[in-house]
Design a protein around this motif. Structure first.
Motif, short mmCIF file in Angstrom:
data_model
loop_
_atom_site.label_atom_id
_atom_site.label_comp_id
_atom_site.label_asym_id
_atom_site.label_seq_id
_atom_site.Cartn_x
_atom_site.Cartn_y
_atom_site.Cartn_z
N ASP A 173 0.83 -1.22 0.00
CA ASP A 173 0.00 0.00 0.00
C ASP A 173 0.85 1.26 0.00
N SER A 174 2.10 1.15 -0.46
CA SER A 174 3.01 2.30 -0.43
C SER A 174 3.66 2.50 -1.79
N LEU A 175 3.76 3.75 -2.19
CA LEU A 175 4.42 4.13 -3.43
C LEU A 175 5.51 5.14 -3.08
N THR A 176 6.72 4.89 -3.56
CA THR A 176 7.82 5.83 -3.35
C THR A 176 8.15 6.51 -4.67
N THR A 177 8.26 7.82 -4.63
CA THR A 177 8.67 8.58 -5.80
C THR A 177 9.67 9.64 -5.35
N THR A 178 10.30 10.30 -6.32
CA THR A 178 11.31 11.29 -5.95
C THR A 178 10.88 12.69 -6.33
N TYR A 179 11.35 13.62 -5.57
CA TYR A 179 11.10 15.03 -5.83
C TYR A 179 11.61 15.42 -7.21
N GLU A 180 12.75 14.87 -7.59
CA GLU A 180 13.34 15.18 -8.89
C GLU A 180 12.47 14.67 -10.04
N THR A 181 11.79 13.52 -9.83
CA THR A 181 10.87 13.01 -10.85
C THR A 181 9.70 13.97 -11.06
N LEU A 182 9.17 14.50 -9.97
CA LEU A 182 8.06 15.44 -10.07
C LEU A 182 8.46 16.68 -10.85
N LEU A 183 9.71 17.11 -10.69
CA LEU A 183 10.16 18.32 -11.36
C LEU A 183 10.49 18.08 -12.83
N THR A 184 11.12 16.96 -13.13
CA THR A 184 11.64 16.76 -14.48
C THR A 184 10.77 15.86 -15.35
N ASN A 185 9.98 14.98 -14.73
CA ASN A 185 9.16 14.05 -15.52
C ASN A 185 7.84 13.78 -14.78
N PRO A 186 7.01 14.80 -14.63
CA PRO A 186 5.78 14.63 -13.85
C PRO A 186 4.83 13.58 -14.44
N LEU A 187 4.84 13.42 -15.76
CA LEU A 187 3.95 12.45 -16.38
C LEU A 187 4.29 11.02 -15.95
N ASP A 188 5.57 10.77 -15.69
CA ASP A 188 6.00 9.47 -15.21
C ASP A 188 5.37 9.17 -13.85
N PHE A 189 5.37 10.18 -12.97
CA PHE A 189 4.72 10.01 -11.66
C PHE A 189 3.23 9.77 -11.83
N VAL A 190 2.59 10.53 -12.70
CA VAL A 190 1.15 10.42 -12.91
C VAL A 190 0.76 8.99 -13.27
N HIS A 191 1.49 8.37 -14.18
CA HIS A 191 1.16 7.02 -14.60
C HIS A 191 1.45 5.99 -13.51
N HIS A 192 2.52 6.20 -12.76
CA HIS A 192 2.81 5.30 -11.63
C HIS A 192 1.71 5.41 -10.57
N PHE A 193 1.28 6.64 -10.30
CA PHE A 193 0.24 6.83 -9.29
C PHE A 193 -1.09 6.24 -9.75
N ALA A 194 -1.41 6.39 -11.03
CA ALA A 194 -2.66 5.84 -11.56
C ALA A 194 -2.70 4.33 -11.38
#
Length: 237
Positions: A173-194
């Motif tokens: 039930d946990s997802l880890t992402t990086t601050y740098e991903t949010l800044l440089t590749n937000p779409l990558d985070f969006v798909h991981h979160f979805a």
């Protein structure tokens, strides 16, 4: 928080540890009277008297505005537990946002991780981590300090260890992402979160991600450090 609001219409409570902290204090002692008084105390915290009001930043009032009118429901809701208490405020916030999904953003929930299951029993965790050197650099600029590279790095490591214990214990039930991903590749985070949340990425996701209210170049500031400071931080981390 902004991405979750813009892309997935999640109502984000920027809680710090106010509601969570009060809920944690009620664990094992949540009588009806205490639960009701806790609601009153949280309301007064959001809407203080005229003297204290002068000392609070504008952002405080922006966040508190989502709780306008909540007091009229104090006597209508039946609260029986710390989870009921927290949900009362989190649900009202989502109602004011006209959202079906809700989230809590907190930099200080580490203080209550031992009781978080009593306050937010059904949850998914998103752990946002950052280059630890940049994290230490940011910590040194905060009002609470610490001010030295050594102390800030040690503080950051201690906090991260607490969060990692929580996410390791609830890995599914946990997802880890990086601050740098949010800044440089937000779409990558969006798909991981979805994929993680089961929510759907909207067709206009690119437009929703345009012009975020974040500093997209806010990383690699540790490169300004001296070789000595860098060696100290990297040795600790």
């Amino acid at each position: 928080a902004e991405m979750l609001q813009r892309v997935f219409a999640v109502s984000i409570v920027r809680d710090g540890a106010r509601i969570l902290g009060v809920g944690a204090s009620l664990v094992g002692r949540s009588t009806p009277d205490r639960l009701k008084q806790a609601c009153v105390n949280v309301y007064r915290c959001h809407f203080p008297g005229p003297i204290r009001k002068r000392l609070l930043p504008r952002q405080w009032y922006h966040q508190a505005s989502k709780y306008q009118g909540v007091e009229q429901y104090f006597d209508r809701w039946s609260l029986a537990s710390p989870a009921d208490f927290a949900n009362f405020f989190y649900d009202y916030h989502a109602y004011r946002d006209a959202c079906f999904e809700k989230g809590i953003k907190s930099d200080d929930c580490w203080q209550y991780l031992d009781r978080i299951s009593e306050v937010i029993p059904y949850r998914k965790n998103i752990l946002l981590v950052r280059d630890p050197r940049d994290n230490a650099n940011s910590i040194m600029g905060k009002d609470f300090g610490p001010r030295t590279v050594y102390a800030a790095s040690a503080y950051g490591k201690h906090q991260l260890d607490l969060y990692l214990r929580e996410t390791d214990n609830h890995a599914e039930d946990s997802l880890t992402t990086t601050y740098e991903t949010l800044l440089t590749n937000p779409l990558d985070f969006v798909h991981h979160f979805a994929k993680f949340s089961g929510l759907t990425v909207p067709d206009d996701v690119a437009q929703r991600l345009e012009k975020p209210n974040i500093r997209v170049t806010n990383f690699d500031k540790w490169k300004r450090w001296s070789e000595y400071d860098l060696a100290v931080s990297e040795t600790l981390l």
